[in-house]
Design a protein around this motif. Structure first.
Motif, short mmCIF file in Angstrom:
data_model
loop_
_atom_site.label_atom_id
_atom_site.label_comp_id
_atom_site.label_asym_id
_atom_site.label_seq_id
_atom_site.Cartn_x
_atom_site.Cartn_y
_atom_site.Cartn_z
N THR A 56 37.23 25.23 38.98
CA THR A 56 37.47 25.78 37.65
C THR A 56 36.59 27.03 37.51
O THR A 56 35.73 27.29 38.35
CB THR A 56 37.07 24.76 36.56
N VAL A 57 36.77 27.76 36.46
CA VAL A 57 35.95 28.95 36.24
C VAL A 57 34.46 28.59 36.14
O VAL A 57 33.63 29.22 36.80
CB VAL A 57 36.43 29.76 35.01
N PRO A 58 34.06 27.54 35.38
CA PRO A 58 32.64 27.18 35.36
C PRO A 58 32.12 26.77 36.73
O PRO A 58 30.99 27.08 37.10
CB PRO A 58 32.57 26.03 34.37
N GLU A 59 32.93 26.06 37.52
CA GLU A 59 32.51 25.67 38.87
C GLU A 59 32.35 26.89 39.76
O GLU A 59 31.46 26.93 40.62
CB GLU A 59 33.52 24.70 39.49
N LEU A 60 33.20 27.91 39.57
CA LEU A 60 33.07 29.15 40.33
C LEU A 60 31.74 29.81 40.03
O LEU A 60 31.04 30.28 40.93
CB LEU A 60 34.22 30.12 40.03
N GLU A 61 31.36 29.83 38.77
CA GLU A 61 30.10 30.45 38.38
C GLU A 61 28.93 29.77 39.10
O GLU A 61 28.02 30.44 39.58
CB GLU A 61 29.94 30.40 36.86
N GLU A 97 44.22 28.11 30.83
CA GLU A 97 44.48 28.78 29.55
C GLU A 97 43.48 29.90 29.26
O GLU A 97 43.70 30.71 28.37
CB GLU A 97 44.47 27.76 28.42
N ASP A 98 42.38 29.93 29.98
CA ASP A 98 41.33 30.91 29.73
C ASP A 98 41.52 32.14 30.61
O ASP A 98 40.99 32.23 31.71
CB ASP A 98 39.95 30.29 29.99
N LEU A 99 42.30 33.09 30.13
CA LEU A 99 42.60 34.28 30.91
C LEU A 99 41.48 35.31 30.86
O LEU A 99 41.56 36.34 31.52
CB LEU A 99 43.92 34.90 30.42
N SER A 100 40.42 35.03 30.11
CA SER A 100 39.31 35.98 30.03
C SER A 100 38.66 36.17 31.39
O SER A 100 38.12 37.25 31.68
CB SER A 100 38.28 35.54 28.99
N ALA A 101 38.69 35.15 32.25
CA ALA A 101 38.10 35.29 33.60
C ALA A 101 38.85 36.34 34.40
O ALA A 101 38.25 37.11 35.15
CB ALA A 101 38.12 33.95 34.32
N LEU A 102 40.16 36.40 34.24
CA LEU A 102 40.94 37.43 34.93
C LEU A 102 40.52 38.81 34.46
O LEU A 102 40.31 39.72 35.27
CB LEU A 102 42.44 37.23 34.69
N GLN A 103 40.40 38.98 33.17
CA GLN A 103 39.99 40.26 32.61
C GLN A 103 38.58 40.61 33.04
O GLN A 103 38.30 41.76 33.38
CB GLN A 103 40.09 40.23 31.09
N GLU A 104 37.69 39.64 33.06
CA GLU A 104 36.29 39.87 33.42
C GLU A 104 36.17 40.47 34.82
O GLU A 104 35.33 41.32 35.08
CB GLU A 104 35.52 38.55 33.35
N PHE A 105 37.01 40.03 35.74
CA PHE A 105 36.93 40.48 37.12
C PHE A 105 37.99 41.52 37.49
O PHE A 105 38.14 41.88 38.65
CB PHE A 105 36.99 39.30 38.08
N GLY A 106 38.72 42.01 36.50
CA GLY A 106 39.68 43.08 36.74
C GLY A 106 40.95 42.65 37.45
O GLY A 106 41.61 43.46 38.10
N ILE A 107 41.32 41.38 37.32
CA ILE A 107 42.54 40.88 37.94
C ILE A 107 43.67 41.03 36.94
O ILE A 107 43.64 40.46 35.85
CB ILE A 107 42.39 39.39 38.35
N ARG A 108 44.70 41.82 37.31
CA ARG A 108 45.81 42.07 36.40
C ARG A 108 47.04 41.23 36.76
O ARG A 108 47.97 41.11 35.98
CB ARG A 108 46.16 43.54 36.40
N ALA A 110 36.98 34.50 46.19
CA ALA A 110 37.68 33.72 45.18
C ALA A 110 39.09 34.26 45.00
O ALA A 110 39.28 35.45 44.79
CB ALA A 110 36.93 33.79 43.85
N GLU A 111 40.06 33.36 45.11
CA GLU A 111 41.44 33.72 44.80
C GLU A 111 41.74 33.19 43.41
O GLU A 111 41.59 32.00 43.14
CB GLU A 111 42.43 33.08 45.78
N PHE A 112 42.16 34.07 42.53
CA PHE A 112 42.61 33.67 41.21
C PHE A 112 44.13 33.51 41.30
O PHE A 112 44.82 34.43 41.75
CB PHE A 112 42.22 34.71 40.17
N TYR A 113 44.61 32.34 40.92
CA TYR A 113 46.03 32.06 41.05
C TYR A 113 46.53 31.39 39.78
O TYR A 113 45.76 30.98 38.92
CB TYR A 113 46.29 31.15 42.26
#
Length: 109
Positions: free
Chosen positions: A11-16, A62-73, A27-30
């Motif tokens: 998950t995003v917290p686990e990635l951190e 549901e938390d798309l802020s992680a995509l925005q934080e790392f510049g993933i479009r 990290a692959e965001f999918y």
């Protein structure tokens, strides 16, 4: 350094936590509804066997802020972390094994 023979799903917290503990992380965001992400998964498995760091698969849910934080479009998108910091982004759709492994190793400690 912990070596993984296959990608780990986090998950995003686990990635951190992972990027704080490991020197290098790819990290692959999918997203679950992404056909390109499904095609990328076996390639990512091969990269994990060759990469000296950790390969993580991150579904932001549901938390798309992680995509925005790392510049993933778009997904799949990749972020390389070195010493806890983002060190590169790659978001070109499905990426071949050689190119992805070279990207993952760039700047590795």
């Amino acid at each position: 350094m912990t070596e993984h023979a296959k990608p780990v799903r986090v998950t995003v917290p686990e990635l951190e936590t992972l990027i704080e503990e490991e020197p290098t992380v790819l990290a692959e965001f999918y997203s679950r509804s992404c056909a390109a992400c499904d095609a990328q998964e076996p390639i990512l498995g091969g990269v994990a066997r060759e990469f000296e760091g950790v390969v993580a698969m991150v579904d932001p849910g549901e938390d798309l802020s992680a995509l925005q934080e790392f510049g993933i479009r778009s997904t799949p998108g990749f972020v390389r972390f070195v010493d806890g910091e983002p060190a590169g982004t790659l978001a070109d759709g499905v990426v071949g094994a050689d190119r992805l492994l070279a990207f993952a190793r760039e700047g590795a400690t």
